[in-house]
Design a protein around this motif. Structure first.
Motif, PDB file in Angstrom:
ATOM      1  N   GLU A 158     -38.134  18.595 -27.145  1.00 19.57           N
ATOM      2  CA  GLU A 158     -39.212  18.934 -26.203  1.00 19.57           C
ATOM      3  C   GLU A 158     -38.728  18.935 -24.752  1.00 19.57           C
ATOM      4  N   THR A 159     -37.699  18.129 -24.448  1.00 21.24           N
ATOM      5  CA  THR A 159     -37.323  17.990 -23.025  1.00 21.24           C
ATOM      6  C   THR A 159     -36.062  18.766 -22.636  1.00 21.24           C
ATOM      7  N   ILE A 160     -35.353  19.304 -23.606  1.00 22.71           N
ATOM      8  CA  ILE A 160     -34.133  20.041 -23.262  1.00 22.71           C
ATOM      9  C   ILE A 160     -34.468  21.220 -22.338  1.00 22.71           C
ATOM     10  N   ASP A 161     -33.739  21.296 -21.223  1.00 19.87           N
ATOM     11  CA  ASP A 161     -33.947  22.349 -20.219  1.00 19.87           C
ATOM     12  C   ASP A 161     -35.365  22.392 -19.656  1.00 19.87           C
ATOM     13  N   MET A 162     -36.005  21.251 -19.613  1.00 20.10           N
ATOM     14  CA  MET A 162     -37.369  21.166 -19.084  1.00 20.10           C
ATOM     15  C   MET A 162     -37.390  21.512 -17.591  1.00 20.10           C
ATOM     16  N   PRO A 182     -42.309  21.124  -4.436  1.00 21.89           N
ATOM     17  CA  PRO A 182     -42.485  21.519  -3.038  1.00 21.89           C
ATOM     18  C   PRO A 182     -41.147  22.012  -2.476  1.00 21.89           C
ATOM     19  N   LYS A 183     -41.190  22.893  -1.472  1.00 19.85           N
ATOM     20  CA  LYS A 183     -39.920  23.362  -0.894  1.00 19.85           C
ATOM     21  C   LYS A 183     -39.209  22.175  -0.252  1.00 19.85           C
ATOM     22  N   GLY A 184     -37.911  22.075  -0.511  1.00 19.93           N
ATOM     23  CA  GLY A 184     -37.140  20.981   0.075  1.00 19.93           C
ATOM     24  C   GLY A 184     -37.230  19.688  -0.720  1.00 19.93           C
ATOM     25  N   ALA A 185     -37.617  19.782  -1.987  1.00 16.33           N
ATOM     26  CA  ALA A 185     -37.687  18.572  -2.828  1.00 16.33           C
ATOM     27  C   ALA A 185     -36.273  18.093  -3.171  1.00 16.33           C
ATOM     28  N   VAL A 186     -36.199  16.849  -3.596  1.00 19.50           N
ATOM     29  CA  VAL A 186     -34.931  16.263  -4.032  1.00 19.50           C
ATOM     30  C   VAL A 186     -35.042  15.995  -5.525  1.00 19.50           C
ATOM     31  N   VAL A 187     -34.016  16.384  -6.288  1.00 22.12           N
ATOM     32  CA  VAL A 187     -34.066  16.205  -7.744  1.00 22.12           C
ATOM     33  C   VAL A 187     -32.985  15.215  -8.163  1.00 22.12           C
ATOM     34  N   THR A 188     -33.384  14.156  -8.865  1.00 29.53           N
ATOM     35  CA  THR A 188     -32.395  13.187  -9.347  1.00 29.53           C
ATOM     36  C   THR A 188     -32.527  13.023 -10.854  1.00 29.53           C
ATOM     37  N   VAL A 233     -31.779  19.318 -17.817  1.00 29.58           N
ATOM     38  CA  VAL A 233     -31.713  20.217 -16.656  1.00 29.58           C
ATOM     39  C   VAL A 233     -30.924  21.485 -16.984  1.00 29.58           C
ATOM     40  N   GLU A 234     -31.484  22.622 -16.577  1.00 30.72           N
ATOM     41  CA  GLU A 234     -30.749  23.888 -16.671  1.00 30.72           C
ATOM     42  C   GLU A 234     -29.916  23.980 -15.387  1.00 30.72           C
ATOM     43  N   ASP A 235     -28.628  23.712 -15.507  1.00 33.18           N
ATOM     44  CA  ASP A 235     -27.784  23.583 -14.314  1.00 33.18           C
ATOM     45  C   ASP A 235     -27.811  24.811 -13.406  1.00 33.18           C
ATOM     46  N   LYS A 262     -24.764  17.930 -18.635  1.00 31.10           N
ATOM     47  CA  LYS A 262     -24.484  18.594 -19.900  1.00 31.10           C
ATOM     48  C   LYS A 262     -22.975  18.572 -20.072  1.00 31.10           C
ATOM     49  N   ASN A 263     -22.516  18.433 -21.296  1.00 33.82           N
ATOM     50  CA  ASN A 263     -21.097  18.581 -21.575  1.00 33.82           C
ATOM     51  C   ASN A 263     -20.207  17.631 -20.762  1.00 33.82           C
TER      52      ASN A 263
END
Ligand code: DGY
Length: 317
Positions: free
Chosen positions: A212-216, A226-232, A240-242, A263-264
């Motif tokens: 369910e969460t792969i590449d969510m 929002p524009k300028g968000a930070v993703v951790t 995450v889809e790199d 990934k990998n």
């Protein structure tokens, strides 16, 4: 005495414990076994103490000897193991929850701080001695007052939320179900991903990797931020889809990323390396002596419990 294969080197005290509890085949040189070698080494064994670097997919599991009854993973995550294939073969799979919550949450907070406060650029400049203080030098994003979106409010997510709250962040979260008020600690629940992402100035990915969460976090869902968000991400790279995240960094849709998992692994997508706004670590989540000791001891205890009782409280399949 039950015979077990330990696929990776453990801390010394844990290897001693494994030797006391079982006829244990240790990996003293910490060689990374190929799937073929792992299958060969499992011959005549009753169980395997595996680690997240062992890819126990359906094909590998189906080739394991009949004698293998348990795979005890030295990790809380178990995305490296095909649970269904193991179940079909009558092999129990266990993990090591709880004991790594604090250490992993610490790294989760480090990712947030490092990404928001431009730690990669700062470290580079400090080492090169080529910086000049000025009022606008390496200005970053302040955590106080920023909204933190926790994707997956399990044990690690809750601990990150607690620390982030003490830093003045406003906590939002998305889970399959709403937590009790006691566990929520004032955090705002979102029953869908879009709603969570749209209020996440900073996103902390803490959910397990699953079908369910792969590449969510992908091209489409990144746009909800929002524009300028930070993703951790302190959970698993598979979520995450790199390419989409790297593109979002390029377009400045995403201000910075803080990543501990890929990934990998260890071959992370080289696209991240082009960005000073990428604060990246080599999967350090549980890497403290206390935690790695507790994890390995629990992985050993899980095998012990399974062979003594036929079941284990940390069984995940
Ligand atoms: C886990 O246990 O899943 C952690 O990622 C290990 O560091």
């Amino acid at each position: 005495m039950k015979k077990i294969l330990v696929t990776r080197k453990l801390l010394r005290s844990c290897e001693d414990k494994a030797l006391k509890s079982f006829d244990a085949n240790l990996n003293l040189n910490d060689e990374l076994y190929s799937q073929k070698k792992l299958i060969e080494m499992s011959e005549g064994k009753d169980g395997i103490l595996s680690s997240l670097t062992d890819k126990l997919d359906a094909e590998t599991i189906n080739k394991l000897p009949e004698t293998i009854k348990i795979i005890s993973n030295f990790a809380v995550g178990f995305g490296n193991i095909d649970l269904e294939a193991a179940k079909t073969r009558g092999i129990a799979v266990t993990n090591t929850p709880d004991v790594l919550t604090d250490a992993t949450a610490e790294i989760g907070i480090l990712l947030i701080l490092g990404a928001c406060r431009r730690a990669s650029e700062g470290i580079e400049s400090a080492k090169e001695c080529n910086w000049k203080w000025s009022a606008d030098y390496l200005i970053g994003k302040q955590l106080t007052g920023a909204r933190l979106g926790v994707l997956g409010m399990g044990r690690i997510g809750q601990k990150i939320a607690k620390i982030a709250k003490s830093l003045g962040m406003i906590i939002h979260y998305h889970n399959r179900s709403k937590l009790s008020e006691e566990k929520e600690q004032g955090a705002v629940y979102h029953d869908n991903l879009k709603s969570l992402l749209s209020v996440s100035d900073v996103l902390s990915i803490c959910c397990p990797a699953s079908k369910e969460t792969i590449d969510m976090i992908n091209k489409e869902t990144i746009e909800y931020l929002p524009k300028g968000a930070v993703v951790t991400n302190v959970a698993r790279g598979d979520i995450v889809e790199d390419e989409a995240l790297i593109d979002a960094l390029e377009r400045r849709k995403v201000y910075a990323v803080g990543l501990d998992v890929y990934k990998n692994e260890p071959n992370l997508n080289p696209g991240y390396l082009k960005y000073k706004s990428a604060f990246i670590l080599p999967h350090l989540g549980s890497a403290t002596k206390e935690t790695r000791t507790a994890m390995a001891n629990l992985a050993i205890d899980n095998i012990d419990e399974f062979f003594k009782t036929g079941d284990c409280k940390n069984k995940v399949n």
